[in-house]
Design an enzyme around this catalytic site. Structure first.
Site, short mmCIF file in Angstrom:
data_model
loop_
_atom_site.label_atom_id
_atom_site.label_comp_id
_atom_site.label_asym_id
_atom_site.label_seq_id
_atom_site.Cartn_x
_atom_site.Cartn_y
_atom_site.Cartn_z
N ARG A 256 0.84 -1.20 0.00
CA ARG A 256 0.00 0.00 0.00
C ARG A 256 0.87 1.25 0.00
O ARG A 256 0.58 2.22 0.68
CB ARG A 256 -0.93 0.00 1.22
N ASP B 204 -4.98 2.11 13.44
CA ASP B 204 -4.89 1.17 12.33
C ASP B 204 -3.44 0.74 12.10
O ASP B 204 -2.49 1.38 12.60
CB ASP B 204 -5.45 1.85 11.07
N MET B 205 -3.24 -0.32 11.33
CA MET B 205 -1.90 -0.84 11.02
C MET B 205 -2.06 -1.65 9.73
O MET B 205 -2.58 -2.75 9.77
CB MET B 205 -1.46 -1.71 12.19
N ASP C 188 -12.46 -5.70 7.15
CA ASP C 188 -12.86 -4.69 6.18
C ASP C 188 -14.05 -5.17 5.35
O ASP C 188 -14.60 -4.41 4.56
CB ASP C 188 -11.70 -4.33 5.24
#
Ligand code: GLA
Length: 736
Positions: free
Chosen positions: A441, A476-477, A546
């Protein structure tokens, strides 16, 4: 309760419904005797079969190998003749690999013991005892303490080990697992959890075969792919009957959990930090403590195992003040806007949310630096005032004025190559000098083992939180660790990196909840890649996946609920066609499935139809009426779509058995078929109950009055939903 019998040399650890017995064997090794349904204090040393060995019928233990490769062990060691999987491997200054642990002494303490820097169980309102067995390797001059904590209110035993180097030389701990035990194979099955991004924690049940089988992570985090959990269960075990052993790990990094079936059809169960890429330098006088592993036994099937884990985590692991409270019903803008939002759009969402009864707005990724897509700005935790025109403080004030609380998203452990922070500190990303690091990402992992980088990240988060009335953080991670290199560790300590990374995450989160004690923290990792007991110590809820599709969520939430309480599972209603699978499901079903988690929304509420708005209002009311049952009750799996290909059903039942909430999802409709009767376990068989079909037309589906035993054995009728993916919610209440 923990007892020691001086004559038999047996420790007997008792939970309300299970016994765990440990023997100091003839030669001083710590041997595993028994784990299962609660039994008496007999001399069970015969269960270790110390008189039986392979090669001779002379005096017992003529040779060490025949003993060590046979004796059921509590903490097996490497290099000295137990050729099964070990729990501990140590090399000395000359690189010899060998360690043998002999009983030295023990103590029983009337409390739990905290491990500095690691998430740990605690005892607040109940009694807890801890057994510490100190063992010694006289050649290495190393002591190993084996810890066992037992609670009087749940069927769990928490284990870990502490390795102390009492010698004058440096040693290397190359493997230090948290728990091991041996048992006979009873024709068991095993269960592990597997998945992928958007498909986390799907249950896999299969027979145990010869050799080694299990799950691992070497991704630096718990992972989407495999989970630090395994269960061993009777082949005949069902949801509500049969023997089940569950093992889970209070840790958020690389792990291994294995079962090994050997030449004698014995099983060795092991769990701990993955020894691959692990080596810990232990200088003279230093100690290394492993994270805690949780062992659970139930003779009441998989639901019994889940109840023991849920109770332990709710009562003895989750610390947040929110754990027993209704969570604010939140709306998150991620699936609504992705990166395309500004103050006005967020306020529009807030205004409509308020009308529909929602209580908090969470601003997700995209509010900082130049972040208009996902290839830049991680690390630049400065508000982008082009988007958040008027500034963050103003936005939060406006949202508060509308009547909503405000929450925000961070990804503190990451750094984008295209960021101001990376341009000024290129050595703050994890990487191997001279090698182009693997990207995911478009981002690198911040080297939080470096105290300077860690402190920078933490202070950036804290500064934003202090700048406005922010009441919730989503931490988040979004990528896994590779290309491990840091200027902060010398070559002979690089094997410590993965564990030090996890310790650094824990340190940052501890700081956060200490500095902001009223903050509601939700952990997240590309969905549910760091859904584990370690993170639950810091946050009472974790984003489950998700994938917000109601049907995909059935398997994800089912696997997650195997050991984690429903109150910890982040679950939202989102828009259709669903963004992960393109599926269209009824709005009602999405609400029913999310109600068995923390509950919230992840959609552009300004675009809903009038009918959908009234459904949101109804769902919000359902949350208010029934979420206490989900949050504090016992969860029962009743039917799994994964197994029957047609429908799913589960229930939450309050501890006093006075109220229950049953969710039924008809995944695929079946033409020309009879109605279903679903059997509800766990109620009081002698009491009458009134069952109401919650979101149905009450004239067509009026409430029914049935006895607990009837509901359990004959079942309740489910009016078949029309079309695919329909659902039915039933509220059951005990009558006087
Ligand atoms: C991860 C999270 C999502 C969302 C995005 C933002 O994928 O799981 O919920 O926050 O990051 O980039």
């Amino acid at each position: 309760m923990i007892k020691f019998n001086e004559q038999t040399k047996i420790f007997h650890l008792q939970t309300p419904n299970s016994s765990y017995q440990i023997l100091i064997s003839h030669k001083g090794h710590i041997s595993h005797v028994y784990y299962g349904t609660k039994i008496g204090d007999d001399d069970l040393s015969y269960l270790t079969r110390q008189m039986e060995y392979g090669f001779s019928n002379q005096e017992i233990f003529r040779e060490k190998h025949s003993l060590l490769d046979f004796l059921p062990m509590e903490y097996p060691t490497d290099g000295i003749g137990d050729f099964r999987e070990s729990a501990l491997a140590i090399s000395d200054a000359e690189n010899h690999n060998g360690v043998e642990l002999i009983y030295k002494n023990h103590k029983i303490i009337e409390e739990t013991v905290q491990i500095p820097g690691l998430p740990c169980v605690f005892a607040e309102n109940s009694k807890c005892q801890t057994l510490v067995i100190t063992t010694e390797d006289a050649v290495l001059n190393v002591e190993v303490d084996l810890y066992y904590s037992v609670f009087d209110d749940c069927d769990a035993i928490v284990r870990w080990a502490k390795i102390k180097n009492n010698s004058s030389k440096t040693i290397f701990v190359n493997k230090a697992l948290s728990a091991a035990f041996d048992m006979d194979d009873n024709n068991f099955d095993m269960i592990t959890l597997h998945g992928s991004w958007a498909r986390e924690r799907h249950i896999d049940r299969r027979p145990i075969h010869m050799g080694k089988q299990g799950v691992v992570s070497k991704r630096g985090e718990t992972s989407h792919q495999e989970h630090p959990f395994l269960a061993i269960l009777d082949k005949t075990a069902t949801e509500n009957a049969g023997n089940v052993y569950g093992v889970n790990f209070i840790y958020s990094g690389n792990f291994v959990a294995e079962v090994q079936k050997n030449q004698f059809d014995s099983l060795r169960v092991t769990m701990g930090i993955n020894p691959e890429n692990f080596s810990w330098k232990l200088n003279s006088g230093d100690a290394f403590e492993t994270p805690q592993a949780v062992l659970v036994f139930s003779d009441k099937g998989l639901n019994g195992m889940s109840h023991a884990f849920h109770d332990l985590y709710r009562e003895h692991l989750i610390r947040s003040p929110f754990k027993a409270k209704p969570r604010p019903i939140l709306i998150n803008n991620w699936e609504a806007t992705y990166f395309n939002f500004n103050t006005e759009k967020l306020l529009e969402i807030a205004r409509q949310s308020k009308k529909d009864g929602i209580e908090m707005l969470v601003m997700d990724d995209g509010w900082f630096g130049k972040r208009n897509n996902d290839d830049c700005s991680l690390g630049d935790w400065v508000v982008n005032e082009e988007k958040i025109n008027g500034g963050l403080k103003n936005l939060v004030e406006q949202v508060n004025k509308i009547g909503l609380k405000f929450g925000i998203w961070f990804e503190p452990e990451m750094i984008s190559p295209d960021s101001d922070v990376f341009r000024s500190h290129p050595d703050w990303a994890i990487q191997i000098p001279g090698r182009v690091p693997g990207m995911s990402r478009q981002q690198l992992v911040l080297d939080i083992v470096n105290p300077e980088a860690r402190n920078f990240a933490y202070e950036s988060v804290a500064k934003i939180l202090k700048s406005a009335n922010i009441e919730y953080v989503k931490w988040d991670m979004n990528r896994q660790l590779s290309d491990i290199g840091t200027p902060c560790l010398p070559a002979d300590q690089l094997g410590e990196y993965f564990h030090r990374y996890v310790l650094a995450v824990y340190e940052m989160q501890e700081r956060l909840i200490t500095d902001f004690p009223n903050l509601l923290l939700e952990n997240c990792s590309g969905g549910g890649a760091r859904f584990d007991p370690g993170m639950l110590y810091y946050s009472p809820q974790i984003w489950c996946s998700d994938d917000t599709d109601a049907i995909e969520r059935l398997s994800i939430q089912e696997g997650t609920a195997l050991m984690y309480p429903l109150s910890s599972m982040g679950a939202h209603v989102s828009v259709c066609p669903n963004h992960a699978v393109g599926r269209v499901t009824p709005f009602k079903t999405r609400g029913h499935v999310a109600l068995s988690g923390t509950f919230g929304y992840e959609l552009d509420i300004t675009k809903l139809s009038d009918d959908e708005h009234s459904q949101v209002q109804k769902q919000v009311q359902n949350y208010k009426d029934y979420s206490h049952i989900v949050r504090d009750g016992d969860y029962y799996r009743i039917a799994s779509y994964r197994e029957n290909n047609e429908f799913d059903c589960w229930a939450s039942i309050t501890k006093d058995k006075k109220q229950a909430l049953v969710t039924f999802v008809q995944v695929l409709n079946h033409p020309n078929y009879k109605s279903r009767f679903v059997k509800i376990p766990g109620l009081n068989p002698d009491k009458k109950y009134k069952a109401t079909y919650v979101d149905e037309d009450q004239t067509q589906n009026p409430p029914v009055i049935l006895q607990g035993s009837t509901l359990q054995n004959a079942g309740i009728k489910i009016a078949r939903p029309w079309g695919d993916f329909g659902s039915v919610l039933i509220y059951i209440e005990m009558m006087n």
